[in-house]
Design an enzyme around this catalytic site. Sequence first.
Site, PDB file in Angstrom:
ATOM      1  N   SER A  17       6.105   1.234 -27.662  1.00 39.49           N
ATOM      2  CA  SER A  17       6.916   0.203 -27.698  1.00 39.49           C
ATOM      3  C   SER A  17       7.989   0.185 -29.123  1.00 39.49           C
ATOM      4  O   SER A  17       8.547  -0.808 -29.385  1.00 39.49           O
ATOM      5  CB  SER A  17       6.185  -1.216 -27.607  1.00 39.49           C
ATOM      6  OG  SER A  17       5.787  -1.355 -26.347  1.00 39.49           O
ATOM      7  N   GLU A  47      14.152  55.095 -50.983  1.00 35.38           N
ATOM      8  CA  GLU A  47      14.927  54.160 -51.440  1.00 35.38           C
ATOM      9  C   GLU A  47      16.283  54.511 -51.971  1.00 35.38           C
ATOM     10  O   GLU A  47      17.500  54.134 -52.057  1.00 35.38           O
ATOM     11  CB  GLU A  47      14.418  52.964 -52.614  1.00 35.38           C
ATOM     12  CG  GLU A  47      13.361  52.239 -51.913  1.00 35.38           C
ATOM     13  CD  GLU A  47      13.970  51.140 -50.897  1.00 35.38           C
ATOM     14  OE1 GLU A  47      15.022  51.001 -50.781  1.00 35.38           O
ATOM     15  OE2 GLU A  47      12.914  50.580 -50.118  1.00 35.38           O
TER      16      GLU A  47
END
Length: 739
Positions: A394, A110
């Site tokens: 519907s 890192e």
Amino acid sequence: MNNDEYPTSKSRQQRRDFGADGQGKGPLVRRIIGWTLSIILLIVVALAALFFFWASSAPTISESALKSQSTTTIYDANDQVISRLGAQRREYATSSEIPASLKSAVVSIEDRRFYKHHGVDPVRIVGSAIADIFHRSSGVQGGSTLTQQLVKLTVFSTSAKDQTLKRKAQEAWLAINVERHFSKQQILQFYINKVYMGNGVYGMKTAAQYYYGKDLTDLNLSQIATLAGIPQSPTYYNPDVSDTAPATERRNQVLEAMVRSKAITSAQAKQAEAESITEGLDSSHGNTSENSTGVKEKVVDSYVKEVLAQLEAAGYNVNTDGLKVHTNLDLDAQQELYDQANNNVSFQSDKMQTGVAITDPHNGQVVAMLGGRKTGNVIYGLNRAVQTNRSSGSTAKPIMDYGPAIQYLQWPTYKSVSDSRFYWPGTTKLLKDWDNKYKGNMTMREALVQSRNVPAIKTLQSVGLSRATTFLKGLGITPNKSGFNLQNGIGLYVSPLQLSAAYGAFANGGTYYKPYYISSITTQDGKTINYSKHGKRAMSRATAYMITDMLKGVFTNSNGTATDANLSGVHQAGKTGTDDPTVGDSGVTDSWMVGYTKNYSIAVWTGFDNPRYSVAETYEKSAQLLYKNMMSYLDGQNHASDWTMPDTVEAVSYGGHKELVIRDSKWALGMTEMSSSSSHSSSTSSQSSSTSSASSSSSSREAEDSSSATSSSAVSSSASSASSAASSASTPPQMSSSQ
């Protein structure tokens, strides 16, 4: 000419420097250089001033903040915690619990100059920039130091929109200050305990338990290197997945970096690289504990899933940003919905599913949501409340057929429509209802309450697909690339959430509010972003009121399709919907119930995930019953008054019944009271006799299209010609003829 007249090399140089006129160029060059240096100095001073100005407004950072682990916390509407990402799996490692080999691995991969810089590393920044320019970056290390990464994890968001120069300056300033107040060993300890390790796990001590079921001190070199490599991309470098190649490559990068740092020998690295990346993985995840919020994950699962998706779409990293997210969730209503669907309402089997969305018509807030029932141990699974792959039946009629007819054609509720033999345009395919009957002329109100198919499609033809599409878009429903067609008038492919929000516009008087989950987001640096309602008028108040007045009859009329969902004392309106099975001739594929009061709009879908399975007739009403129980609960918590008729609508008597008409429309000219025409009376008489026998066997069974296989292309091709054909209409006395 003597030799003195010839210019020497020295004199020629002087002439070039000073010019023929004896005026020197040297001072000009020096002035240019001076101006350039002055400008550079001014720029440096300005940048320094800007840096310190930005730094002065940097958030404070404390030791407790550095020690804490970045958790995204999600709250309900009453500030109760409903989810903490990763909070269920964390243990803090003291310095003595962190092996020296792990510290070396983290620093090597890192930030290899970690022990040399003071929070910000100019050498690393320049090296990273050059590597990016020439595309030579190995992807191992970027420009940020380990201390800067710690600061970012502690107080800043990782959202791309927040990666500004101001934020970078504040990050650098805080990193320098952290280095002044804490030792390198403390900083490394903070980082190792805070970093996100995938799968909801924070900190490497917890990760050691989650992945290997061991303490950090018990891990071998290969496992330590694997953990050290995960933070750069927790998902991609996860060793506990089917494709382990990325994790293996990353582990080897860590080992090679440790060799370069002289933390291990090449022989040790090769020995560790020879070990399988899956060696020692613990499927039981060690001693990690369960969620401690007090709220069962399953209850809020679908809602939280949508919240996380919205956060990620906004650019936040929910695993590392430590956000406080306040939502519009009513946790009590959510618990009630979960209990009703899983324990109280009868379903055909545990495989029969449901998707439910409840919104507030006043603002579009998503009050509660259920993505499924009896889902086992699945977390963040399929959310059926937002899926759009099932026909709404519907429930499409009010929003695509009759709503537009009132909005654009100003039809009154007594407008005569025809329920007669109808072929899909361009085909020989008959459109039918569940009873295979046609009932002749009837009012628009009767056709909607009884959910007759042919009148709905003929109404859509009169409206036209263009205007119907405009109306739907105003309700947040957009067509696919091929657009809407006539068949969509009795079945739209929409989600429960879309229907809930669309019907909410009827409930509030015509304004569509886009549904939303999050009310505010607070980042680690204290910045709060608030979200509020976003509404736009979708129809007139007259249209909204007249549709609502008709939809009340779906519950209260003896021929209505939702009488089983009627609630005494509750002012509600709504619509049912079903879709015929794709295989066989019994049951339905989808069963819907959408209903609303002034305070809540609820949309319920029920069916099977596999559309080849049908819902038996006995369980078609499960959607209605789930809706009924939820609306009963919600209205009990927040009772809604009845709707007030706007002054743009007037009530008239037609056939002995109260009907509604838009004031000053051609249908209302000079009319304060109407009587039915003889043709209407005769049709009503014959209709009532045929309806009584049908209703005795299945009074609330939804009337749906039984011929769903009609070609969309055939229907679409005839849409333009069909839109000009108006349905037959009887004209009230003293009224002009219908359109």
